[in-house]
Design a protein around this motif. Structure first.
Motif, PDB file in Angstrom:
ATOM      1  N   ILE A   1     -31.000  39.166  24.940  1.00  0.00           N
ATOM      2  CA  ILE A   1     -31.322  40.598  24.386  1.00  0.00           C
ATOM      3  C   ILE A   1     -32.987  40.698  24.643  1.00  0.00           C
ATOM      4  N   MET A   2     -33.690  39.741  24.055  1.00  0.00           N
ATOM      5  CA  MET A   2     -35.023  39.505  24.040  1.00  0.00           C
ATOM      6  C   MET A   2     -35.752  39.221  25.342  1.00  0.00           C
ATOM      7  N   ARG A   3     -34.979  38.514  26.270  1.00  0.00           N
ATOM      8  CA  ARG A   3     -35.570  38.239  27.509  1.00  0.00           C
ATOM      9  C   ARG A   3     -35.560  39.618  28.442  1.00  0.00           C
ATOM     10  N   PHE A   4     -34.736  40.628  28.186  1.00  0.00           N
ATOM     11  CA  PHE A   4     -34.687  41.530  29.024  1.00  0.00           C
ATOM     12  C   PHE A   4     -35.750  42.670  28.239  1.00  0.00           C
ATOM     13  N   ALA A   5     -35.450  42.808  26.968  1.00  0.00           N
ATOM     14  CA  ALA A   5     -36.388  43.871  26.242  1.00  0.00           C
ATOM     15  C   ALA A   5     -37.920  43.360  26.413  1.00  0.00           C
TER      16      ALA A   5
ATOM     17  N   GLU B   1     -42.137  30.138  25.495  1.00  0.00           N
ATOM     18  CA  GLU B   1     -42.431  29.717  26.930  1.00  0.00           C
ATOM     19  C   GLU B   1     -41.147  30.009  27.838  1.00  0.00           C
ATOM     20  N   ALA B   2     -40.315  29.607  27.312  1.00  0.00           N
ATOM     21  CA  ALA B   2     -38.779  29.763  28.180  1.00  0.00           C
ATOM     22  C   ALA B   2     -38.458  31.173  28.513  1.00  0.00           C
ATOM     23  N   LEU B   3     -38.881  32.107  27.322  1.00  0.00           N
ATOM     24  CA  LEU B   3     -38.807  33.521  27.852  1.00  0.00           C
ATOM     25  C   LEU B   3     -39.830  34.320  28.812  1.00  0.00           C
ATOM     26  N   LEU B   4     -41.116  33.624  28.720  1.00  0.00           N
ATOM     27  CA  LEU B   4     -42.058  34.051  29.538  1.00  0.00           C
ATOM     28  C   LEU B   4     -41.835  33.382  31.096  1.00  0.00           C
ATOM     29  N   ASN B   5     -41.180  32.321  31.074  1.00  0.00           N
ATOM     30  CA  ASN B   5     -40.929  31.487  32.464  1.00  0.00           C
ATOM     31  C   ASN B   5     -39.698  32.408  32.965  1.00  0.00           C
ATOM     32  N   ASP B   6     -38.841  32.809  32.265  1.00  0.00           N
ATOM     33  CA  ASP B   6     -37.604  33.715  32.670  1.00  0.00           C
ATOM     34  C   ASP B   6     -38.080  35.070  33.241  1.00  0.00           C
TER      35      ASP B   6
ATOM     36  N   GLY C   1     -37.747  35.490  37.135  1.00  0.00           N
ATOM     37  CA  GLY C   1     -36.290  36.302  37.234  1.00  0.00           C
ATOM     38  C   GLY C   1     -35.005  35.229  36.935  1.00  0.00           C
ATOM     39  N   THR C   2     -35.312  34.727  35.998  1.00  0.00           N
ATOM     40  CA  THR C   2     -34.094  33.908  35.745  1.00  0.00           C
ATOM     41  C   THR C   2     -33.832  33.944  33.888  1.00  0.00           C
ATOM     42  N   ILE C   3     -32.772  33.229  33.687  1.00  0.00           N
ATOM     43  CA  ILE C   3     -32.345  33.115  32.170  1.00  0.00           C
ATOM     44  C   ILE C   3     -31.986  31.836  31.773  1.00  0.00           C
ATOM     45  N   TYR C   4     -32.886  31.386  30.950  1.00  0.00           N
ATOM     46  CA  TYR C   4     -32.745  30.105  30.315  1.00  0.00           C
ATOM     47  C   TYR C   4     -31.140  29.831  29.912  1.00  0.00           C
ATOM     48  N   LEU C   5     -30.713  28.717  30.303  1.00  0.00           N
ATOM     49  CA  LEU C   5     -29.194  28.375  29.852  1.00  0.00           C
ATOM     50  C   LEU C   5     -28.261  29.309  30.482  1.00  0.00           C
ATOM     51  N   MET C   6     -28.455  29.729  31.453  1.00  0.00           N
ATOM     52  CA  MET C   6     -27.592  30.724  32.116  1.00  0.00           C
ATOM     53  C   MET C   6     -26.210  30.146  32.626  1.00  0.00           C
ATOM     54  N   ASP C   7     -26.398  28.672  32.640  1.00  0.00           N
ATOM     55  CA  ASP C   7     -25.045  27.994  32.943  1.00  0.00           C
ATOM     56  C   ASP C   7     -24.171  28.102  31.555  1.00  0.00           C
ATOM     57  N   GLN C   8     -24.410  28.403  30.636  1.00  0.00           N
ATOM     58  CA  GLN C   8     -23.822  28.687  29.250  1.00  0.00           C
ATOM     59  C   GLN C   8     -23.085  30.114  29.238  1.00  0.00           C
TER      60      GLN C   8
ATOM     61  N   ASP D   1     -28.110  41.726  39.858  1.00  0.00           N
ATOM     62  CA  ASP D   1     -28.830  42.835  40.061  1.00  0.00           C
ATOM     63  C   ASP D   1     -30.231  42.956  39.145  1.00  0.00           C
ATOM     64  N   TRP D   2     -30.001  42.395  37.895  1.00  0.00           N
ATOM     65  CA  TRP D   2     -30.961  42.779  36.790  1.00  0.00           C
ATOM     66  C   TRP D   2     -32.134  41.674  36.962  1.00  0.00           C
ATOM     67  N   LEU D   3     -31.816  40.531  37.611  1.00  0.00           N
ATOM     68  CA  LEU D   3     -32.709  39.329  37.487  1.00  0.00           C
ATOM     69  C   LEU D   3     -33.668  39.557  38.791  1.00  0.00           C
ATOM     70  N   LYS D   4     -34.754  40.055  38.587  1.00  0.00           N
ATOM     71  CA  LYS D   4     -35.711  39.899  39.630  1.00  0.00           C
ATOM     72  C   LYS D   4     -37.055  39.270  39.104  1.00  0.00           C
ATOM     73  N   PRO D   5     -37.743  38.387  39.725  1.00  0.00           N
ATOM     74  CA  PRO D   5     -39.268  37.879  39.188  1.00  0.00           C
ATOM     75  C   PRO D   5     -39.989  38.856  39.064  1.00  0.00           C
ATOM     76  N   ASN D   6     -40.557  38.771  37.675  1.00  0.00           N
ATOM     77  CA  ASN D   6     -41.787  39.598  37.325  1.00  0.00           C
ATOM     78  C   ASN D   6     -43.027  38.998  36.916  1.00  0.00           C
ATOM     79  N   PRO D   7     -43.567  38.372  38.034  1.00  0.00           N
ATOM     80  CA  PRO D   7     -44.764  37.464  37.560  1.00  0.00           C
ATOM     81  C   PRO D   7     -45.956  38.304  37.014  1.00  0.00           C
ATOM     82  N   GLU D   8     -46.143  39.577  37.269  1.00  0.00           N
ATOM     83  CA  GLU D   8     -47.335  40.109  36.530  1.00  0.00           C
ATOM     84  C   GLU D   8     -47.049  40.645  35.233  1.00  0.00           C
ATOM     85  N   ARG D   9     -45.896  40.858  34.674  1.00  0.00           N
ATOM     86  CA  ARG D   9     -45.460  41.147  33.254  1.00  0.00           C
ATOM     87  C   ARG D   9     -45.786  39.629  32.633  1.00  0.00           C
ATOM     88  N   ALA D  10     -45.350  38.576  32.993  1.00  0.00           N
ATOM     89  CA  ALA D  10     -45.449  37.502  32.527  1.00  0.00           C
ATOM     90  C   ALA D  10     -47.139  36.958  32.236  1.00  0.00           C
TER      91      ALA D  10
END
Length: 204
Positions: free
Chosen positions: A2-6, A35-40, A44-51, A62-71
């Motif tokens: 939730i917070m990763r996208f928000a 730090e994990a959220l900022l990296n995501d 354009g990733t989700i930490y622990l996506m394999d879970q 489709d929602w996962l796109k790199p956003n280096p400017e925001r980070a």
């Protein structure tokens, strides 16, 4: 998640929920995983996506796109000493909708320091599975007008024996006094004692 996208969005203006404590918990969780959220966000990733369930993974693609400017913007603000809270990542947050009254209202004060000083809070209203009972009208005020279109209401003063007293109607109540609420709904629930205590703060 939730917070990763928000947090990725700087344009959050309104947050609507019920218990403010839930948002407080999310903010604190985000701080612990900063730090994990900022990296995501950056990658354009989700930490622990394999879970995450594979079907959900596919829907998120489709929602996962790199956003280096925001980070980068967020990291710069953090280096300037800003906290990793909504004060920083949702600086334009205008309104929070939560329960402000009763016992659950105490969670609002725990949340408030995390919000921008300009954010106003508004009660989401008093209700239950039976019906919606009031209509909040004023920000920062836990009270609301009685919702006359959703139920018929009767009231018993809490210092009276309910078996010996004829229930009062809303125009017979007194400011500052507390009452047990009885509702009759359009769905057929008849004179149901909610076991809730309400306080009259004024008339409209």
């Amino acid at each position: 998640m939730i917070m990763r996208f928000a947090i990725e969005s700087p344009d959050i203006r309104i947050i609507a929920g019920n218990n403010a404590g839930r948002l407080t918990s999310l903010v604190r969780m985000a701080q612990s995983n900063q730090e994990a959220l900022l990296n995501d966000i950056e990658q354009g990733t989700i930490y622990l996506m394999d879970q995450v369930d594979p079907d959900i993974q596919n829907k998120l693609t489709d929602w996962l796109k790199p956003n280096p400017e925001r980070a980068k913007t967020l990291r710069t603000l953090l280096k300037e000493g800003k906290p990793f809270t909504p004060v920083t990542y949702w600086s334009d947050l205008q309104l929070g909708l939560f329960w402000l009254s009763a016992s659950v209202g105490r969670y609002v004060e725990e949340l408030r320091p995390y919000l921008p000083s300009t954010t106003r809070l508004m009660d989401v209203g008093y209700g239950a599975s039976e019906a919606k009972f009031n209509i909040p009208l004023i920000p920062e005020d836990p009270a609301g007008a009685l919702s006359l279109a959703t139920s018929f209401y009767e009231f018993i003063p809490i210092d009276c024996d309910s078996k010996e007293m004829t229930p009062l109607l809303c125009h017979e109540l007194e400011i500052g006094k507390q009452y047990e609420l009885i509702v009759t709904t359009w769905g057929g629930l008849y004179r149901y004692q909610m076991k809730d205590v309400v306080e009259v703060t004024g008339f409209i």
